[in-house]
Design a protein around this motif. Structure first.
Motif, short mmCIF file in Angstrom:
data_model
loop_
_atom_site.label_atom_id
_atom_site.label_comp_id
_atom_site.label_asym_id
_atom_site.label_seq_id
_atom_site.Cartn_x
_atom_site.Cartn_y
_atom_site.Cartn_z
N MET A 1 29.77 48.13 42.83
CA MET A 1 30.76 48.10 43.90
C MET A 1 30.85 49.49 44.53
SD MET A 1 34.63 46.77 43.52
CE MET A 1 35.96 47.68 44.19
N THR A 2 30.69 49.56 45.84
CA THR A 2 30.79 50.81 46.57
C THR A 2 32.23 51.00 47.02
OG1 THR A 2 28.53 50.56 47.35
CG2 THR A 2 29.91 52.13 48.51
N LEU A 3 32.76 52.18 46.74
CA LEU A 3 34.15 52.46 47.09
C LEU A 3 34.22 53.19 48.42
CD1 LEU A 3 35.52 53.74 43.67
CD2 LEU A 3 35.90 51.52 44.71
N SER A 4 35.21 52.84 49.22
CA SER A 4 35.48 53.57 50.45
C SER A 4 35.99 54.96 50.07
CB SER A 4 36.54 52.85 51.28
OG SER A 4 37.79 52.88 50.61
N GLU A 5 36.05 55.85 51.04
CA GLU A 5 36.57 57.19 50.78
C GLU A 5 38.02 57.13 50.30
OE1 GLU A 5 37.31 61.43 53.07
OE2 GLU A 5 35.76 60.07 53.83
N GLU A 6 38.83 56.26 50.94
CA GLU A 6 40.22 56.11 50.53
C GLU A 6 40.31 55.61 49.09
OE1 GLU A 6 44.10 54.11 52.44
OE2 GLU A 6 42.61 52.64 51.78
N ALA A 7 39.50 54.61 48.74
CA ALA A 7 39.53 54.05 47.39
C ALA A 7 39.10 55.11 46.37
CB ALA A 7 38.63 52.82 47.30
N ARG A 8 38.10 55.90 46.70
CA ARG A 8 37.65 56.96 45.79
C ARG A 8 38.76 58.01 45.61
NH1 ARG A 8 32.82 58.26 43.69
NH2 ARG A 8 31.73 56.73 44.94
N ASP A 9 39.44 58.37 46.69
CA ASP A 9 40.55 59.33 46.61
C ASP A 9 41.68 58.77 45.75
OD1 ASP A 9 39.20 61.11 48.24
OD2 ASP A 9 40.36 60.64 50.04
N ARG A 10 41.99 57.50 45.94
CA ARG A 10 43.06 56.89 45.15
C ARG A 10 42.66 56.73 43.69
NH1 ARG A 10 46.16 52.61 49.21
NH2 ARG A 10 47.05 54.25 50.52
N LEU A 11 41.39 56.46 43.45
CA LEU A 11 40.91 56.40 42.07
C LEU A 11 41.04 57.77 41.41
CD1 LEU A 11 39.65 54.66 39.85
CD2 LEU A 11 37.40 55.28 40.77
N ALA A 12 40.75 58.82 42.15
CA ALA A 12 40.92 60.18 41.63
C ALA A 12 42.39 60.44 41.27
CB ALA A 12 40.42 61.20 42.65
N ASP A 13 43.31 59.95 42.11
CA ASP A 13 44.74 60.09 41.79
C ASP A 13 45.08 59.37 40.49
OD1 ASP A 13 45.24 61.52 44.14
OD2 ASP A 13 45.87 59.74 45.26
N LEU A 14 44.56 58.17 40.33
CA LEU A 14 44.82 57.39 39.12
C LEU A 14 44.30 58.13 37.89
CD1 LEU A 14 44.29 53.59 38.81
CD2 LEU A 14 43.77 55.11 36.96
N VAL A 15 43.08 58.66 37.97
CA VAL A 15 42.50 59.41 36.85
C VAL A 15 43.36 60.62 36.52
CG1 VAL A 15 40.52 60.84 36.14
CG2 VAL A 15 40.13 58.62 37.24
N GLU A 16 43.80 61.34 37.54
CA GLU A 16 44.59 62.54 37.34
C GLU A 16 45.97 62.24 36.77
OE1 GLU A 16 46.94 65.67 40.15
OE2 GLU A 16 44.99 64.99 40.86
N LEU A 17 46.60 61.18 37.23
CA LEU A 17 47.98 60.90 36.83
C LEU A 17 48.11 60.09 35.54
CD1 LEU A 17 49.48 60.03 40.32
CD2 LEU A 17 49.86 62.11 39.00
N GLN A 18 47.03 59.50 35.07
CA GLN A 18 47.11 58.61 33.92
C GLN A 18 47.67 59.30 32.68
OE1 GLN A 18 43.39 57.23 32.16
NE2 GLN A 18 42.34 58.92 33.16
N PRO A 19 48.39 58.58 31.83
CA PRO A 19 48.89 57.23 32.04
C PRO A 19 50.00 57.25 33.09
CG PRO A 19 49.80 58.12 30.03
CD PRO A 19 48.84 59.14 30.57
N THR A 20 49.98 56.29 33.97
CA THR A 20 50.92 56.30 35.09
C THR A 20 51.50 54.91 35.29
OG1 THR A 20 51.21 57.03 37.38
CG2 THR A 20 49.15 55.89 36.86
N LYS A 21 52.34 54.79 36.28
CA LYS A 21 52.92 53.49 36.61
C LYS A 21 52.93 53.32 38.11
CE LYS A 21 57.57 55.34 36.08
NZ LYS A 21 58.86 55.12 35.49
#
Length: 166
Positions: A1-21
């Motif tokens: 699955m190819t991620l858009s730039e926005e999706a990649r940026d948001r995935l980076a946020d998820l990785v950085e903030l984990q564990p998150t809600k």
């Protein structure tokens, strides 16, 4: 699955903030509701996240490898307290002033005053509360229930490295 730039940026946020809600991601992403966060996760990042036993959002190993961001926390073993956590500035400041494990725990308002005194800033009490809760999820702060919930470090300050993220 190819991620858009926005999706990649948001995935980076998820990785950085984990564990998150949802609410933390909602704030970071500027969305209107936790439902929007859930919809986005399911439609765009379904393969790259999961919910742990406490329903917190975590990135998969593949997600960690896809983005050039250090994970929000690094633990030696699954059950150990993390040895490194990467947090936003306010969370690092809260970590710096929250009482040590052997000291009497402090209320959110007390931590707020300590942050104001130590750093000369005036954060909102809800932001300090959210910072304490995020540090609790990362396993470095614990709650002690007295008349009101109070907080102190769960591990010795010298046993953990707290790095500021982005």
């Amino acid at each position: 699955m190819t991620l858009s730039e926005e999706a990649r940026d948001r995935l980076a946020d998820l990785v950085e903030l984990q564990p998150t809600k949802n609410s933390e991601l909602q704030d970071r992403w500027g969305l209107e509701s936790g439902s929007e966060v859930h919809q986005y996760l399911e439609s765009e990042l379904k393969e790259y996240y999961y919910r742990d036993e406490n329903s917190y959002i975590r990135a998969t190993t593949e997600a960690n490898d896809l983005v050039d961001v250090e994970p929000g926390m690094v633990a030696d073993d699954e059950d150990d307290a993390p040895s490194v956590v990467r947090v936003p500035t306010l969370q690092r400041q809260v970590f710096d002033v929250v009482p040590d494990p052997d000291d009497r725990s402090a209320s959110v308002v007390s931590v707020l005053h300590s942050v104001r005194d130590e750093f000369g800033i005036d954060p909102d009490v809800d932001d300090v509360r959210a910072a304490l809760q995020s540090l609790k999820r990362k396993g470095v702060v614990e709650v002690v229930y007295r008349t009101v919930p109070t907080f102190k470090l769960a591990v010795a300050r010298d046993d953990i490295t707290v790095e500021e993220s982005g």
